[in-house]
Motif scaffolding. Structure first.
Motif, PDB file in Angstrom:
ATOM      1  N   LYS A 119      39.308  93.043 -23.903  1.00 47.50           N
ATOM      2  CA  LYS A 119      38.463  93.968 -23.278  1.00 47.50           C
ATOM      3  C   LYS A 119      37.043  94.059 -23.674  1.00 47.50           C
ATOM      4  CE  LYS A 119      40.446  98.068 -22.528  1.00 47.50           C
ATOM      5  NZ  LYS A 119      40.935  99.580 -22.566  1.00 47.50           N
ATOM      6  N   GLU A 120      36.779  93.666 -24.866  1.00 49.03           N
ATOM      7  CA  GLU A 120      35.644  93.586 -25.673  1.00 49.03           C
ATOM      8  C   GLU A 120      34.449  92.667 -24.692  1.00 49.03           C
ATOM      9  OE1 GLU A 120      38.451  93.926 -27.284  1.00 49.03           O
ATOM     10  OE2 GLU A 120      38.240  95.848 -27.820  1.00 49.03           O
ATOM     11  N   GLU A 121      35.274  91.490 -24.327  1.00 45.95           N
ATOM     12  CA  GLU A 121      34.316  90.326 -23.738  1.00 45.95           C
ATOM     13  C   GLU A 121      33.812  90.917 -22.411  1.00 45.95           C
ATOM     14  OE1 GLU A 121      36.221  86.162 -24.097  1.00 45.95           O
ATOM     15  OE2 GLU A 121      38.155  87.553 -24.111  1.00 45.95           O
ATOM     16  N   VAL A 122      34.448  91.768 -21.752  1.00 52.41           N
ATOM     17  CA  VAL A 122      33.626  91.979 -20.699  1.00 52.41           C
ATOM     18  C   VAL A 122      33.043  93.326 -20.207  1.00 52.41           C
ATOM     19  CG1 VAL A 122      35.441  90.615 -19.251  1.00 52.41           C
ATOM     20  CG2 VAL A 122      35.941  93.196 -19.662  1.00 52.41           C
ATOM     21  N   LEU A 123      33.233  94.215 -21.155  1.00 52.94           N
ATOM     22  CA  LEU A 123      32.568  95.469 -21.434  1.00 52.94           C
ATOM     23  C   LEU A 123      30.978  94.927 -21.327  1.00 52.94           C
ATOM     24  CD1 LEU A 123      34.572  98.005 -23.432  1.00 52.94           C
ATOM     25  CD2 LEU A 123      34.934  97.631 -21.105  1.00 52.94           C
ATOM     26  N   GLY A 124      30.507  95.794 -20.304  1.00 55.53           N
ATOM     27  CA  GLY A 124      28.846  95.791 -20.134  1.00 55.53           C
ATOM     28  C   GLY A 124      28.417  94.572 -19.329  1.00 55.53           C
ATOM     29  N   GLN A 125      29.618  93.847 -18.855  1.00 52.60           N
ATOM     30  CA  GLN A 125      29.038  92.602 -18.080  1.00 52.60           C
ATOM     31  C   GLN A 125      28.994  93.074 -16.380  1.00 52.60           C
ATOM     32  OE1 GLN A 125      30.862  88.838 -17.629  1.00 52.60           O
ATOM     33  NE2 GLN A 125      31.723  88.734 -20.030  1.00 52.60           N
ATOM     34  N   LEU A 126      28.091  92.561 -15.645  1.00 49.14           N
ATOM     35  CA  LEU A 126      27.942  92.636 -14.378  1.00 49.14           C
ATOM     36  C   LEU A 126      29.137  92.511 -13.559  1.00 49.14           C
ATOM     37  CD1 LEU A 126      24.405  91.514 -13.466  1.00 49.14           C
ATOM     38  CD2 LEU A 126      25.109  93.830 -13.361  1.00 49.14           C
ATOM     39  N   THR A 127      29.673  93.233 -12.831  1.00 50.32           N
ATOM     40  CA  THR A 127      31.177  92.914 -12.075  1.00 50.32           C
ATOM     41  C   THR A 127      31.080  91.518 -11.398  1.00 50.32           C
ATOM     42  OG1 THR A 127      31.396  95.359 -11.882  1.00 50.32           O
ATOM     43  CG2 THR A 127      32.800  94.016 -10.782  1.00 50.32           C
ATOM     44  N   VAL A 128      30.102  91.322 -10.816  1.00 51.45           N
ATOM     45  CA  VAL A 128      29.819  90.229 -10.062  1.00 51.45           C
ATOM     46  C   VAL A 128      29.870  88.727 -10.617  1.00 51.45           C
ATOM     47  CG1 VAL A 128      28.897  91.179  -8.011  1.00 51.45           C
ATOM     48  CG2 VAL A 128      27.469  90.291  -9.758  1.00 51.45           C
ATOM     49  N   ASP A 129      29.547  88.863 -12.054  1.00 48.31           N
ATOM     50  CA  ASP A 129      29.584  87.594 -12.987  1.00 48.31           C
ATOM     51  C   ASP A 129      30.993  87.118 -13.104  1.00 48.31           C
ATOM     52  OD1 ASP A 129      26.863  87.705 -13.253  1.00 48.31           O
ATOM     53  OD2 ASP A 129      26.963  88.470 -15.187  1.00 48.31           O
ATOM     54  N   LEU A 130      32.003  87.851 -13.104  1.00 46.75           N
ATOM     55  CA  LEU A 130      33.511  87.515 -13.074  1.00 46.75           C
ATOM     56  C   LEU A 130      34.245  87.018 -11.570  1.00 46.75           C
ATOM     57  CD1 LEU A 130      35.146  90.210 -15.247  1.00 46.75           C
ATOM     58  CD2 LEU A 130      34.113  88.026 -15.905  1.00 46.75           C
ATOM     59  N   VAL A 131      33.040  87.121 -10.354  1.00 49.19           N
ATOM     60  CA  VAL A 131      33.570  86.702  -9.206  1.00 49.19           C
ATOM     61  C   VAL A 131      33.068  85.110  -9.109  1.00 49.19           C
ATOM     62  CG1 VAL A 131      33.542  87.044  -6.763  1.00 49.19           C
ATOM     63  CG2 VAL A 131      33.461  89.072  -8.250  1.00 49.19           C
ATOM     64  N   ALA A 132      34.010  84.546  -8.205  1.00 42.99           N
ATOM     65  CA  ALA A 132      33.592  83.042  -7.738  1.00 42.99           C
ATOM     66  C   ALA A 132      32.311  83.060  -7.125  1.00 42.99           C
ATOM     67  CB  ALA A 132      35.029  82.355  -7.283  1.00 42.99           C
ATOM     68  N   PRO A 133      31.418  82.257  -7.351  1.00 43.19           N
ATOM     69  CA  PRO A 133      30.220  82.041  -6.657  1.00 43.19           C
ATOM     70  C   PRO A 133      30.125  82.236  -5.320  1.00 43.19           C
ATOM     71  CG  PRO A 133      30.173  80.489  -8.403  1.00 43.19           C
ATOM     72  CD  PRO A 133      31.561  81.111  -8.439  1.00 43.19           C
ATOM     73  N   ALA A 134      31.341  81.653  -4.512  1.00 39.77           N
ATOM     74  CA  ALA A 134      31.190  81.722  -3.130  1.00 39.77           C
ATOM     75  C   ALA A 134      31.462  83.126  -2.567  1.00 39.77           C
ATOM     76  CB  ALA A 134      32.288  80.910  -2.631  1.00 39.77           C
ATOM     77  N   HIS A 135      31.939  84.112  -3.364  1.00 41.22           N
ATOM     78  CA  HIS A 135      32.499  85.383  -3.050  1.00 41.22           C
ATOM     79  C   HIS A 135      31.545  86.242  -3.529  1.00 41.22           C
ATOM     80  CE1 HIS A 135      36.810  84.566  -2.131  1.00 41.22           C
ATOM     81  NE2 HIS A 135      36.312  83.651  -1.576  1.00 41.22           N
ATOM     82  N   ARG A 136      30.464  86.124  -4.292  1.00 38.89           N
ATOM     83  CA  ARG A 136      29.696  87.032  -4.976  1.00 38.89           C
ATOM     84  C   ARG A 136      28.820  88.019  -3.752  1.00 38.89           C
ATOM     85  NH1 ARG A 136      27.824  83.515 -10.447  1.00 38.89           N
ATOM     86  NH2 ARG A 136      29.761  83.609 -11.220  1.00 38.89           N
ATOM     87  N   GLU A 137      28.183  87.340  -3.066  1.00 41.25           N
ATOM     88  CA  GLU A 137      27.355  88.033  -2.029  1.00 41.25           C
ATOM     89  C   GLU A 137      28.267  89.109  -1.433  1.00 41.25           C
ATOM     90  OE1 GLU A 137      24.447  87.107   1.911  1.00 41.25           O
ATOM     91  OE2 GLU A 137      25.214  85.506   0.447  1.00 41.25           O
ATOM     92  N   PRO A 195      50.842  98.230 -13.250  1.00 39.27           N
ATOM     93  CA  PRO A 195      50.806  96.615 -12.840  1.00 39.27           C
ATOM     94  C   PRO A 195      49.708  96.092 -11.953  1.00 39.27           C
ATOM     95  CG  PRO A 195      52.346  97.943 -11.296  1.00 39.27           C
ATOM     96  CD  PRO A 195      51.867  98.814 -12.381  1.00 39.27           C
ATOM     97  N   SER A 196      48.903  97.093 -11.466  1.00 41.60           N
ATOM     98  CA  SER A 196      47.575  96.685 -10.848  1.00 41.60           C
ATOM     99  C   SER A 196      46.278  96.346 -11.720  1.00 41.60           C
ATOM    100  CB  SER A 196      47.417  97.909  -9.689  1.00 41.60           C
ATOM    101  OG  SER A 196      48.262  98.178  -8.651  1.00 41.60           O
ATOM    102  N   ILE A 197      45.544  95.592 -11.476  1.00 39.32           N
ATOM    103  CA  ILE A 197      44.289  95.368 -12.328  1.00 39.32           C
ATOM    104  C   ILE A 197      43.407  96.629 -11.965  1.00 39.32           C
ATOM    105  CG2 ILE A 197      42.292  93.909 -12.251  1.00 39.32           C
ATOM    106  CD1 ILE A 197      44.070  91.455 -11.752  1.00 39.32           C
ATOM    107  N   SER A 198      42.766  97.047 -12.756  1.00 39.01           N
ATOM    108  CA  SER A 198      42.216  98.265 -12.772  1.00 39.01           C
ATOM    109  C   SER A 198      40.894  98.234 -13.500  1.00 39.01           C
ATOM    110  CB  SER A 198      42.653  99.532 -12.994  1.00 39.01           C
ATOM    111  OG  SER A 198      44.011  99.955 -12.152  1.00 39.01           O
ATOM    112  N   MET A 199      39.754  98.722 -12.758  1.00 34.91           N
ATOM    113  CA  MET A 199      38.317  98.439 -13.386  1.00 34.91           C
ATOM    114  C   MET A 199      37.645  99.701 -13.278  1.00 34.91           C
ATOM    115  SD  MET A 199      37.459  94.607 -12.201  1.00 34.91           S
ATOM    116  CE  MET A 199      35.754  94.664 -12.849  1.00 34.91           C
ATOM    117  N   VAL A 200      36.862 100.058 -14.205  1.00 28.75           N
ATOM    118  CA  VAL A 200      35.972 101.374 -14.301  1.00 28.75           C
ATOM    119  C   VAL A 200      34.546 100.734 -14.278  1.00 28.75           C
ATOM    120  CG1 VAL A 200      34.973 103.556 -15.135  1.00 28.75           C
ATOM    121  CG2 VAL A 200      37.471 102.971 -15.376  1.00 28.75           C
ATOM    122  N   ILE A 201      33.889 100.712 -13.048  1.00 28.02           N
ATOM    123  CA  ILE A 201      32.428 100.199 -12.967  1.00 28.02           C
ATOM    124  C   ILE A 201      31.531 101.179 -12.920  1.00 28.02           C
ATOM    125  CG2 ILE A 201      31.083  98.751 -11.362  1.00 28.02           C
ATOM    126  CD1 ILE A 201      33.509  97.496 -10.392  1.00 28.02           C
TER     127      ILE A 201
END
Length: 409
Positions: free
Chosen positions: A63-81, A36-42
Motif C-alpha cells: 500500500k505504501e508504494e502507491v499512496l500519493g502516486q498519480l493514478t494514471v502512472d499505474l495504467v499501461a501507456p496505451a490506455h492512459r489518455e 474481492p473487488s479492487i478498490s481505490m480512493v482517488i
C-alpha cells in the motif's frame, strides 16, 4: 442567598448517533478491505489516497508504494489518455460507463481490470474529497475468451479448408477427363507426324516449297514436331499439378509416422505455387541437396508449411527483379529447408509476434494471420523448429529444422 442554576442536557441520543457512525465506519472498512473487488480512493488531484487488500493481493504492490502516486502512472501507456479523460469526468461527478483498463502490476505483468460505471463521490461534511472506484480483474476471463475466439476462428478456417478440399477434388476430376484426351491424342498426333514425314519430304523434293498449316514446309517441318511434343509435355504437367492438388486437398489423417522425402515435399509445394512464383519474381533459385535421409512425419502437413513460406516470400517482393532462394541441406542429424527472399523485410516490432495466431499485417488483402502459426505448430509436432529472421529492407529468411529419421533410411 446562593442560588444555583443548572442546565440539564440529555446527550444519550448524540452518543447513540456517534456509535452508529463508528459502527457504520467499521462495517464500511471491513467490506472495503475484504471485498474481492479492487478498490481505490482517488483524491481530487488524481492521486491515490488509499487501496484495499484486493488491490495489494492482485497487483502485488504494498500500500505504501502507491499512496500519493498519480493514478494514471499505474495504467499501461496505451490506455492512459482515455483513463485520464474518464477519471476527470468521475471527479466532476459525471456519469461514466464501465471501462476495461490494462493495469501495470508490480512484477511487470499487465492485468486487465474492468472498472464499474459511475464511481462513488466521497465527502467531508459538504466538501468533496475524492472518489471511490472499484473493478474486477478479468485477465483470465479475457484470455479464455480470446482462446475461445481463436478456436472458433480455427474451426471456421478448418471448415473452409474442408470445403476447399471438396471443391478441388471436383475441379481436379473435371480437368483430368479432357486432359486425358489431350494426352492420348497428343501421342497419336506424334506417331502420325512421324509416319507422314517421309511422304512430305518426297513431295518437297519432287515439287519444291509448299504450304503446311499456313507456313512454308521448310519452316514448318522442324517446328511442328516441337509443337506436338509441347502438347504432350503440357498435358503431363497438368496431370502432375492436378495430382498434387488432389493430394493436398485430401483429408489428412494426422499420421506423423510415415517416411517423408523432404526434397519431394519442396518440389510438390513449388509445383502448386509455380504460377505465383512466376508472377512474383524472375529470379527464383531452387537448390536441393542430394542423398538426404528421410524424415518421419506427414507429407501433406509439411507441404502446407512450405506453401505458406513460399507464398509469404512471393508476397514480400516489391518487384520481379528481387529474388527467392529455396534450398535443402543436412546438418549432422537435422534436415534443413530454407526459404530466403529479397523482399521488404519485417519490422522488429512485428517480428516478435509473427508466429502468434491471427497476427497479420495483411488484413486488407484477406490475411488471417493463421499461416505461420499453423506452420509453427506443424513443425513443432514433427520435433523440429521454425525460425524467422528478417531486417527491414533486406529481406527475410524462414528456416525449418527437422530431425532425420534414422530408422527410415
Amino acid at each position: 442567598m446562593l442560588r444555583l442554576v443548572g442546565i440539564h442536557l440529555d446527550v444519550t441520543s448524540s452518543r447513540n448517533t456517534e456509535e452508529v457512525i463508528r459502527e457504520s465506519a467499521r462495517r464500511y472498512h471491513f467490506l472495503y478491505e475484504r471485498s474481492p473487488s479492487i478498490s481505490m480512493v482517488i483524491g481530487l488531484d488524481g492521486r491515490i489516497q488509499d487501496v484495499n487488500g484486493s488491490f495489494v493481493a492482485q497487483l502485488g504492490y504494498e500500500k505504501e508504494e502507491v499512496l500519493g502516486q498519480l493514478t494514471v502512472d499505474l495504467v499501461a501507456p496505451a490506455h492512459r489518455e482515455r483513463v485520464a479523460a474518464q477519471l476527470a469526468r468521475d471527479l466532476r461527478g459525471d456519469s461514466t460507463p464501465q471501462l476495461d483498463v490494462d493495469v501495470l502490476a508490480r512484477d511487470g505483468s499487465v492485468r486487465t481490470v474492468l472498472f464499474s460505471e459511475s464511481s462513488a463521490m466521497l465527502f467531508e461534511g459538504e466538501t468533496p474529497t475524492g472518489i471511490l472506484i472499484t473493478g474486477m480483474d478479468i485477465t483470465e476471463r479475457k484470455r479464455a475468451m480470446e482462446q475461445a475466439r481463436q478456436q472458433q476462428q480455427q474451426l471456421i478456417q478448418a471448415d473452409k479448408m474442408a470445403s476447399l478440399g471438396v471443391l478441388v477434388s471436383g475441379v481436379a476430376h473435371e480437368i483430368n477427363n479432357p486432359n486425358n484426351f489431350i494426352m492420348l491424342n497428343g501421342r497419336i498426333c506424334s506417331r502420325v507426324w512421324a509416319d507422314i514425314q517421309p511422304i512430305l519430304r518426297q513431295y518437297y523434293e519432287a515439287h519444291g516449297e509448299f504450304l503446311l498449316g499456313g507456313m512454308p514446309y521448310s519452316e514448318a517441318q522442324p517446328r511442328i514436331g516441337q509443337l506436338i511434343a509441347g502438347i504432350g509435355e503440357g498435358a503431363q504437367r497438368i496431370k502432375h499439378i492436378v495430382q498434387n492438388l488432389r493430394d493436398f486437398a485430401r483429408r489428412d489423417t494426422g499420421d506423423l509416422d510415415r517416411s517423408v522425402d523432404l526434397n519431394g515435399v519442396v518440389e510438390s509445394s513449388i509445383t502448386l505455387v509455380r504460377n505465383l512464383i512466376d508472377k512474383s519474381t524472375s529470379r527464383f533459385t531452387l537448390s536441393l541437396a542430394r542423398g538426404l535421409p528421410p524424415l518421419r512425419g506427414n507429407f501433406q502437413q509439411l507441404e502446407q508449411v512450405l506453401i505458406n513460406l513460399i507464398t509469404n516470400a512471393c508476397q514480400a517482393l516489391p518487384d520481379r527483379e528481387r529474388g527467392i532462394v529455396v534450398e535443402t541441406h543436412l546438418e549432422e542429424d537435422w534436415l534443413l529447408v530454407e526459404v530466403r527472399d529479397q523482399g521488404v523485410g519485417i519490422p522488429a516490432q512485428n517480428l516478435e509476434r509473427i508466429l502468434d495466431p491471427f497476427f497479420t499485417t495483411k488484413q486488407d488483402t484477406g490475411g488471417t494471420g493463421l499461416g505461420l502459426s499453423i506452420s509453427y505448430n506443424i513443425v513443432k509436432n514433427h520435433g523440429g523448429s521454425l525460425e524467422i529472421r528478417s531486417r527491414t529492407g533486406e529481406g527475410t529468411l524462414a528456416a525449418v529444422r527437422l530431425p532425420a529419421w534414422k530408422g527410415g533410411a
